[in-house]
Motif scaffolding. Structure first.
Motif, PDB file in Angstrom:
ATOM      1  N   SER A  98     -59.381  28.944 -84.915  1.00  0.00           N
ATOM      2  CA  SER A  98     -58.296  28.323 -85.704  1.00  0.00           C
ATOM      3  C   SER A  98     -58.236  26.756 -85.602  1.00  0.00           C
ATOM      4  CB  SER A  98     -57.000  28.821 -84.827  1.00  0.00           C
ATOM      5  OG  SER A  98     -57.024  28.461 -83.472  1.00  0.00           O
ATOM      6  N   ASP A  99     -57.657  25.990 -86.362  1.00  0.00           N
ATOM      7  CA  ASP A  99     -57.444  24.670 -86.537  1.00  0.00           C
ATOM      8  C   ASP A  99     -56.537  24.193 -85.463  1.00  0.00           C
ATOM      9  OD1 ASP A  99     -59.335  24.275 -88.477  1.00  0.00           O
ATOM     10  OD2 ASP A  99     -57.806  24.508 -90.058  1.00  0.00           O
ATOM     11  N   ASN A 100     -56.701  23.291 -84.705  1.00  0.00           N
ATOM     12  CA  ASN A 100     -55.570  22.704 -83.734  1.00  0.00           C
ATOM     13  C   ASN A 100     -54.899  21.636 -84.450  1.00  0.00           C
ATOM     14  OD1 ASN A 100     -53.871  21.840 -81.829  1.00  0.00           O
ATOM     15  ND2 ASN A 100     -55.677  21.969 -79.946  1.00  0.00           N
ATOM     16  N   GLY A 102     -52.117  20.444 -83.393  1.00  0.00           N
ATOM     17  CA  GLY A 102     -51.371  19.447 -82.379  1.00  0.00           C
ATOM     18  C   GLY A 102     -49.939  19.738 -82.738  1.00  0.00           C
ATOM     19  N   PHE A 105     -47.546  21.692 -85.534  1.00  0.00           N
ATOM     20  CA  PHE A 105     -47.760  22.984 -85.890  1.00  0.00           C
ATOM     21  C   PHE A 105     -46.528  23.596 -86.746  1.00  0.00           C
ATOM     22  CE2 PHE A 105     -46.567  27.234 -84.717  1.00  0.00           C
ATOM     23  CZ  PHE A 105     -47.837  27.890 -84.929  1.00  0.00           C
ATOM     24  N   ARG A 123     -53.202  26.452 -84.721  1.00  0.00           N
ATOM     25  CA  ARG A 123     -52.651  26.499 -83.219  1.00  0.00           C
ATOM     26  C   ARG A 123     -51.966  25.165 -83.041  1.00  0.00           C
ATOM     27  NH1 ARG A 123     -57.856  26.090 -82.143  1.00  0.00           N
ATOM     28  NH2 ARG A 123     -58.505  24.612 -80.635  1.00  0.00           N
ATOM     29  N   GLY A 124     -51.227  25.121 -82.186  1.00  0.00           N
ATOM     30  CA  GLY A 124     -50.852  23.751 -81.824  1.00  0.00           C
ATOM     31  C   GLY A 124     -49.533  23.986 -80.964  1.00  0.00           C
ATOM     32  N   GLN A 125     -48.812  22.585 -80.582  1.00  0.00           N
ATOM     33  CA  GLN A 125     -47.502  22.678 -80.061  1.00  0.00           C
ATOM     34  C   GLN A 125     -46.315  22.759 -80.843  1.00  0.00           C
ATOM     35  OE1 GLN A 125     -49.963  19.726 -79.279  1.00  0.00           O
ATOM     36  NE2 GLN A 125     -51.046  21.142 -78.438  1.00  0.00           N
ATOM     37  N   GLY A 149     -55.648  28.289 -73.583  1.00  0.00           N
ATOM     38  CA  GLY A 149     -55.834  27.003 -74.494  1.00  0.00           C
ATOM     39  C   GLY A 149     -57.139  26.528 -74.327  1.00  0.00           C
ATOM     40  N   ASP A 150     -57.454  25.694 -75.359  1.00  0.00           N
ATOM     41  CA  ASP A 150     -58.478  24.744 -75.227  1.00  0.00           C
ATOM     42  C   ASP A 150     -59.428  24.475 -74.046  1.00  0.00           C
ATOM     43  OD1 ASP A 150     -58.778  25.053 -77.893  1.00  0.00           O
ATOM     44  OD2 ASP A 150     -57.960  23.013 -78.153  1.00  0.00           O
TER      45      ASP A 150
END
Length: 154
Positions: A98-100, A102, A105, A123-125, A149-150
């Motif tokens: 998935s693309d992060n 940040g 999101f 994905r992100g915050q 998480g990463d």
């Protein structure tokens, strides 16, 4: 070794089980902030009221129900660990692909939902309020627990 199984609930209403060696172990982990919701990662966790199971062993009457035998196809503990490992690897693989995005999101999820950009796995915050706003608008999003998480991917 016997375990205490407690029903736990986070501040957002997610209910899950916690297994502890004792009530004191639960209290210690809670006090140290080690308990968190596996769904939203909230550390605001409380124990729910639950009925204890009392093992009276040989004192049980002859009329007590006999538990059904386990199916012969029940996986062994070793097989269960292997299955859980495979599921975790697959989940981490999906997250890796998935693309992060940040802190963008919520914005990116909304843009995809509205058709402004091509759908893709992201994905992100996001804050609790941003997740709630997305849900109110019919946009399905779920926090990823820290352990997936990463920085913890292997």
């Amino acid at each position: 070794m016997s375990l205490k199984v407690f029903d736990l609930e986070c501040e957002h209403g997610h209910v899950f089980e916690g297994w502890f060696s004792s009530r004191e172990s639960y209290d210690e982990q809670l006090g140290r902030g080690l308990l968190c919701c596996p769904v939203c990662d909230s550390h605001e966790v409380k124990r729910k009221l639950s009925a204890p199971r009392i093992n009276v062993g040989a004192q049980e009457s002859a009329s007590a129900p006999v538990p059904a035998p386990l199916p012969s196809a029940m996986p062994t503990e070793e097989q269960m660990r292997a299955i859980q490992g495979q599921i975790l690897q697959e989940l981490r693989s999906v997250i890796r692909k998935s693309d992060n995005v940040g802190t963008q999101f919520a914005r990116e999820a909304r843009r995809m939902h509205e058709g402004d950009i091509e759908p893709r796995a992201i994905r992100g915050q996001a804050t609790v309020q941003e997740y709630q706003d997305l849900a109110d608008d019919g946009i399905i999003a779920m926090p990823i627990p820290d352990f997936l998480g990463d920085d913890r991917l292997q």
